[in-house]
Motif scaffolding. Structure first.
Motif, PDB file in Angstrom:
ATOM      1  N   ALA A 360       0.828  -1.202   0.000  1.00 47.33           N
ATOM      2  CA  ALA A 360       0.000   0.000   0.000  1.00 47.33           C
ATOM      3  C   ALA A 360       0.865   1.255   0.000  1.00 47.33           C
ATOM      4  CB  ALA A 360      -0.920  -0.004   1.210  1.00 47.33           C
ATOM      5  N   THR A 361       2.016   1.208   0.690  1.00 48.75           N
ATOM      6  CA  THR A 361       2.933   2.347   0.687  1.00 48.75           C
ATOM      7  C   THR A 361       3.415   2.650  -0.728  1.00 48.75           C
ATOM      8  OG1 THR A 361       3.691   1.836   2.924  1.00 48.75           O
ATOM      9  CG2 THR A 361       5.120   3.224   1.575  1.00 48.75           C
ATOM     10  N   PHE A 362       3.817   1.606  -1.452  1.00 50.31           N
ATOM     11  CA  PHE A 362       4.273   1.802  -2.825  1.00 50.31           C
ATOM     12  C   PHE A 362       3.135   2.298  -3.718  1.00 50.31           C
ATOM     13  CE2 PHE A 362       7.304  -1.803  -1.638  1.00 50.31           C
ATOM     14  CZ  PHE A 362       8.246  -0.899  -1.176  1.00 50.31           C
ATOM     15  N   TYR A 363       1.928   1.804  -3.453  1.00 47.97           N
ATOM     16  CA  TYR A 363       0.774   2.251  -4.240  1.00 47.97           C
ATOM     17  C   TYR A 363       0.532   3.741  -4.006  1.00 47.97           C
ATOM     18  CZ  TYR A 363      -4.063   2.968  -5.653  1.00 47.97           C
ATOM     19  OH  TYR A 363      -5.212   3.464  -6.224  1.00 47.97           O
ATOM     20  N   MET A 364       0.581   4.185  -2.735  1.00 44.83           N
ATOM     21  CA  MET A 364       0.345   5.588  -2.419  1.00 44.83           C
ATOM     22  C   MET A 364       1.417   6.478  -3.055  1.00 44.83           C
ATOM     23  SD  MET A 364      -2.465   5.798  -0.803  1.00 44.83           S
ATOM     24  CE  MET A 364      -2.305   7.559  -0.460  1.00 44.83           C
ATOM     25  N   LEU A 365       2.666   6.031  -3.064  1.00 47.15           N
ATOM     26  CA  LEU A 365       3.723   6.806  -3.712  1.00 47.15           C
ATOM     27  C   LEU A 365       3.495   6.907  -5.219  1.00 47.15           C
ATOM     28  CD1 LEU A 365       6.870   5.509  -1.807  1.00 47.15           C
ATOM     29  CD2 LEU A 365       5.891   7.802  -1.704  1.00 47.15           C
ATOM     30  N   LYS A 366       2.939   5.861  -5.779  1.00 46.71           N
ATOM     31  CA  LYS A 366       2.698   5.853  -7.220  1.00 46.71           C
ATOM     32  C   LYS A 366       1.639   6.866  -7.619  1.00 46.71           C
ATOM     33  CE  LYS A 366       1.607   2.718 -11.036  1.00 46.71           C
ATOM     34  NZ  LYS A 366       1.285   1.322 -11.416  1.00 46.71           N
ATOM     35  N   ILE A 367       0.624   7.030  -6.765  1.00 49.72           N
ATOM     36  CA  ILE A 367      -0.462   7.952  -7.125  1.00 49.72           C
ATOM     37  C   ILE A 367      -0.225   9.360  -6.569  1.00 49.72           C
ATOM     38  CG2 ILE A 367      -2.122   6.067  -7.261  1.00 49.72           C
ATOM     39  CD1 ILE A 367      -3.243   6.908  -4.573  1.00 49.72           C
TER      40      ILE A 367
END
Length: 489
Positions: A360-367
């Protein structure tokens, strides 16, 4: 030979007089307005007791504009006599603020008369906090006071059922700008009768309270700038699927909401919020988000995405214990693949080091492609099942690490604007090293990485942290200007 006196060593009569003189009382020489300001930070009983120090303080407390009274069950005394005397003896003076905090049930019956006395003296701010199990009959004139600008009420006791906030039939507070309620039970009438009767309201804070509405809770306030709600207690044995919070707050800039994420947020007007803080409340053992039923978690994830979509223009976003839900339900996540936070500059995530949380951390950084500061606060994961833990390499399956590495290193495009990374609560383990390595490789303009550990830590972890720092400095990085700062919390 008789020794002549040394004039340089023998003090003159004038010098002896100066040496023996008492130091000047500079505090007593201060003007009344400054002494009042100093006393405004103290319990008023200490200001009254200061009258024994000097005649200068005999009646100074009688003209104080800010009155504060504190009592608890350990003192075995009530505030009744003290407050009564202070208010009676200052009949001619106005009051700007009245603060009364008491844990003694014997003080409760006198709240009515205290509020009446304050209102008669044109009080502007009232802060009443009474730890009681029963509903307090608040005077009706409290809710029709023209001079009032700040109203804070705390009525219940932690661990007990909170008393309802009883409102009169007629409420009109034209000048109130700040409302705060602590440990109360709030229903639909609260919004209709109270919020709607405060046309100047700018700040609404509800702390450690229970929202007991059945289906919808609507907040309509044209001037509201700051909304903060912290609901600590779930609503058991109810169908929560239809609960909705409707917001018509066109000027809202700060939105803070923390509860069990059983409510769907509906923005009746576009959300132009600058700062959002959203959190998922845990049970006492911290298991609600991870061990709940799948249907419940799907509902939480659905509400999470809908909220993020509504506030996608924010500049600052903080998520507590809930953002891992973005990876829980891929079917619902597919509906929000276009979600982007283009204006976001500051992102704070409170997280565990579980595989879901890292993904989820990587997902949030992506968006969030334009963030400048990322702040990660790692929670202790004693409450997690062993299969969820990642900080302890003995309990962490290699599959979790491989999955997280793949998501972080190959699929993630780190922001080209990221300059500061803060990681709080570091243990010194492999999964943390992996996370930092991914950030270092992707952030091309990164300037500073702050690593914060707990001040009290086991001796065996101290050795591991030393090795962790050594490995950290050897990691490859995309930016040549990165500096590491190590601190203790």
């Amino acid at each position: 030979m008789e020794e002549e006196p040394n004039d340089a060593q023998s003090p003159t009569p004038k010098k002896r007089t100066l040496e023996n003189a008492e130091p000047p009382d500079r505090i007593s020489d201060l003007p009344d307005v400054l002494l009042h300001h100093i006393f405004s930070f103290l319990d008023t009983r200490y200001a009254v007791q200061s009258s024994v120090l000097s005649s200068r303080f005999d009646y100074l407390w009688g003209s104080m504009l800010h009155l504060r009274f504190f009592s608890n069950t350990n003192t075995n005394t009530t505030l009744e006599k003290l407050i009564h005397k202070v208010l009676i003896l200052r009949e001619k003076y106005h009051i700007k603020s009245l603060h009364i905090h008491s844990d003694n049930d014997d003080d409760v019956p006198h709240v009515y008369s205290w509020i009446l006395a304050a209102i008669r003296r044109n009080v502007r701010e009232i802060d009443i906090c009474m730890a009681t199990r029963a509903a307090i009959d608040l005077p009706h004139f409290l809710f029709t006071c023209d001079s009032l600008t700040v109203l804070k009420l705390g009525l219940g006791t932690m661990g007990e059922d909170f008393p309802p906030l009883l409102l009169p039939d007629w409420v009109e507070l034209p000048n109130v700008k700040f409302l705060q309620f602590t440990r109360v039970s709030i229903d639909e009438c609260f919004a209709v009768q109270l919020i709607g009767s405060c046309p100047s309201l700018e700040t609404l804070i509800i702390v450690d309270s229970e929202l007991t509405f059945e289906e919808e809770f609507e907040i309509v306030s044209r001037k509201l700038v700051h909304l903060g709600v912290q609901c600590r207690f779930p609503m058991y044995q109810r169908d929560v699927s239809e609960f909705k919070v409707r917001l018509a707050t066109p000027n809202l800039k700060v939105f803070r909401w923390e509860d069990y994420m059983v409510r769907e947020f509906v923005w009746l007007e576009p959300a132009n919020v600058d700062r959002v803080e959203f959190g998922l409340v845990m049970d006492e053992d911290g298991r609600m988000a991870l061990d709940s039923a799948e249907e419940y978690k799907k509902m939480q994830a659905r509400h999470m995405f809908k909220l993020l979509e509504a506030v996608s223009n924010v500049n600052s976003l903080t998520l507590y214990g809930c953002y891992h839900l973005v990876t829980f339900d891929p079917s619902s996540a597919s509906d929000y693949l276009s979600l982007q936070f283009h204006n976001l500059k500051y992102l704070k995530l409170e997280t565990w080091l579980s595989a879901d949380c890292l993904l989820a951390t990587f997902y949030m950084l992506k968006i969030c492609p334009n963030i400048k500061t990322l702040s990660l606060h790692i929670l202790e994961d004693d409450c997690l099942e062993p299969s969820h833990r990642c900080w302890d390499e003995k309990l962490s399956p290699s599959l979790h690490l491989g999955k997280c590495w793949e998501a972080g290193s190959s699929k993630l495009c780190i922001s080209h604007h990221l300059k500061v990374v803060e990681i709080h609560g570091v243990h010194g383990c492999m999964i943390e090293l992996m996370l930092i390595e991914i950030l270092l490789k992707g952030a091309k303009v990164l300037e500073k990485v702050v690593i914060s550990t707990y001040e009290e830590k086991p001796s065996d972890r101290e050795k591991g942290l030393a090795e962790f720092r050594k490995k950290l400095r050897a990691l490859p990085r995309a930016s040549s200007t990165v500096t590491f700062v190590f601190t203790e919390e």
